[in-house]
Design a protein around this motif. Structure first.
Motif, PDB file in Angstrom:
ATOM      1  N   TYR A  56     -42.297 -25.181  -4.326  1.00 37.61           N
ATOM      2  CA  TYR A  56     -42.584 -26.206  -5.322  1.00 37.61           C
ATOM      3  C   TYR A  56     -42.690 -27.559  -4.652  1.00 37.61           C
ATOM      4  O   TYR A  56     -42.295 -27.730  -3.504  1.00 37.61           O
ATOM      5  CB  TYR A  56     -41.492 -26.235  -6.400  1.00 37.61           C
ATOM      6  N   LEU A  57     -43.251 -28.485  -5.399  1.00 39.83           N
ATOM      7  CA  LEU A  57     -43.287 -29.876  -4.975  1.00 39.83           C
ATOM      8  C   LEU A  57     -42.398 -30.664  -5.927  1.00 39.83           C
ATOM      9  O   LEU A  57     -42.629 -30.648  -7.139  1.00 39.83           O
ATOM     10  CB  LEU A  57     -44.716 -30.432  -5.042  1.00 39.83           C
ATOM     11  N   PRO A  58     -41.372 -31.341  -5.406  1.00 41.24           N
ATOM     12  CA  PRO A  58     -40.495 -32.110  -6.294  1.00 41.24           C
ATOM     13  C   PRO A  58     -41.221 -33.343  -6.835  1.00 41.24           C
ATOM     14  O   PRO A  58     -41.917 -34.026  -6.108  1.00 41.24           O
ATOM     15  CB  PRO A  58     -39.325 -32.497  -5.389  1.00 41.24           C
ATOM     16  N   GLN A  62     -36.236 -34.679  -5.996  1.00 39.05           N
ATOM     17  CA  GLN A  62     -35.263 -33.636  -5.685  1.00 39.05           C
ATOM     18  C   GLN A  62     -35.338 -33.279  -4.200  1.00 39.05           C
ATOM     19  O   GLN A  62     -36.371 -33.466  -3.551  1.00 39.05           O
ATOM     20  CB  GLN A  62     -35.530 -32.357  -6.504  1.00 39.05           C
ATOM     21  N   ASN A  63     -34.246 -32.751  -3.711  1.00 37.99           N
ATOM     22  CA  ASN A  63     -34.190 -32.277  -2.340  1.00 37.99           C
ATOM     23  C   ASN A  63     -35.058 -31.023  -2.242  1.00 37.99           C
ATOM     24  O   ASN A  63     -34.841 -30.056  -2.962  1.00 37.99           O
ATOM     25  CB  ASN A  63     -32.737 -31.964  -1.958  1.00 37.99           C
ATOM     26  N   GLU A  70     -32.598 -24.803  -9.438  1.00 43.47           N
ATOM     27  CA  GLU A  70     -31.771 -26.002  -9.282  1.00 43.47           C
ATOM     28  C   GLU A  70     -32.619 -27.266  -9.360  1.00 43.47           C
ATOM     29  O   GLU A  70     -32.215 -28.268  -9.953  1.00 43.47           O
ATOM     30  CB  GLU A  70     -31.015 -25.956  -7.953  1.00 43.47           C
ATOM     31  N   ALA A  71     -33.831 -27.226  -8.759  1.00 40.86           N
ATOM     32  CA  ALA A  71     -34.702 -28.394  -8.778  1.00 40.86           C
ATOM     33  C   ALA A  71     -35.184 -28.687 -10.196  1.00 40.86           C
ATOM     34  O   ALA A  71     -35.294 -29.851 -10.584  1.00 40.86           O
ATOM     35  CB  ALA A  71     -35.888 -28.176  -7.848  1.00 40.86           C
ATOM     36  N   ALA A  76     -38.596 -32.683 -13.274  1.00 42.60           N
ATOM     37  CA  ALA A  76     -39.882 -31.991 -13.209  1.00 42.60           C
ATOM     38  C   ALA A  76     -40.239 -31.607 -11.775  1.00 42.60           C
ATOM     39  O   ALA A  76     -39.964 -32.341 -10.829  1.00 42.60           O
ATOM     40  CB  ALA A  76     -40.974 -32.871 -13.802  1.00 42.60           C
ATOM     41  N   VAL A  77     -40.841 -30.440 -11.648  1.00 39.84           N
ATOM     42  CA  VAL A  77     -41.335 -29.957 -10.358  1.00 39.84           C
ATOM     43  C   VAL A  77     -42.703 -29.326 -10.575  1.00 39.84           C
ATOM     44  O   VAL A  77     -43.026 -28.883 -11.679  1.00 39.84           O
ATOM     45  CB  VAL A  77     -40.380 -28.920  -9.710  1.00 39.84           C
TER      46      VAL A  77
END
Length: 137
Positions: A56-58, A62-63, A70-71, A76-77
């Motif tokens: 995914y792309l945060p 997010q880390n 968790e993200a 949103a991701v």
């Protein structure tokens, strides 16, 4: 109204559709398992050993090391790995259904028998035509 509904529900097409939906749902789970449990792990290994569905792309800072679940809790991701997995599910399912429909059409396709020659005109009709023609003259 209940009688009309009963007639509608008991039509062959509605029953066939219901059976198709039930079988399709079960078949969809099989394909989903095939993609997630058999196909995607080797592909994920090729891409660094990670679960491909967790790519995914945060969008909220997010880390990137967090799992997708968790993200998502943090904001949103853009879950492109999950989308790719679901897209692969669809392509496999669509291909299998296409093959099944193709086989069903071949099984249903029965060559039409050759057209039977027109039966000979009965003799009494031939005689009546001759009489009619002679009366016209």
């Amino acid at each position: 109204m209940m009688q009309e509904f009963k007639e509608f529900a008991m039509k062959g097409n509605v029953v066939d559709l219901a059976v198709g939906v039930i079988i399709g749902g079960a078949f969809g789970k099989i394909v989903d398992s095939l993609v997630q449990d058999i196909i995607m792990p080797p592909i994920g290994r090729l891409f660094g050993g990670l679960d491909f569905a967790n790519y995914y792309l945060p969008l909220n800072g997010q880390n990137p090391a967090l799992s997708l679940v968790e993200a998502k809790k943090l904001g949103a991701v853009l879950a492109y790995g999950n989308f790719a997995t679901i897209l692969l599910n669809f392509v496999i399912l669509a291909f299998i259904i296409f093959q099944m429909v193709r086989l069903m059409n071949k099984a249903r396709k029965v060559e039409a028998p050759a057209a039977a020659p027109a039966p000979a005109t009965p003799e009494d009709i031939v005689l009546l035509r001759e009489i009619r023609d002679s009366l016209k003259k």
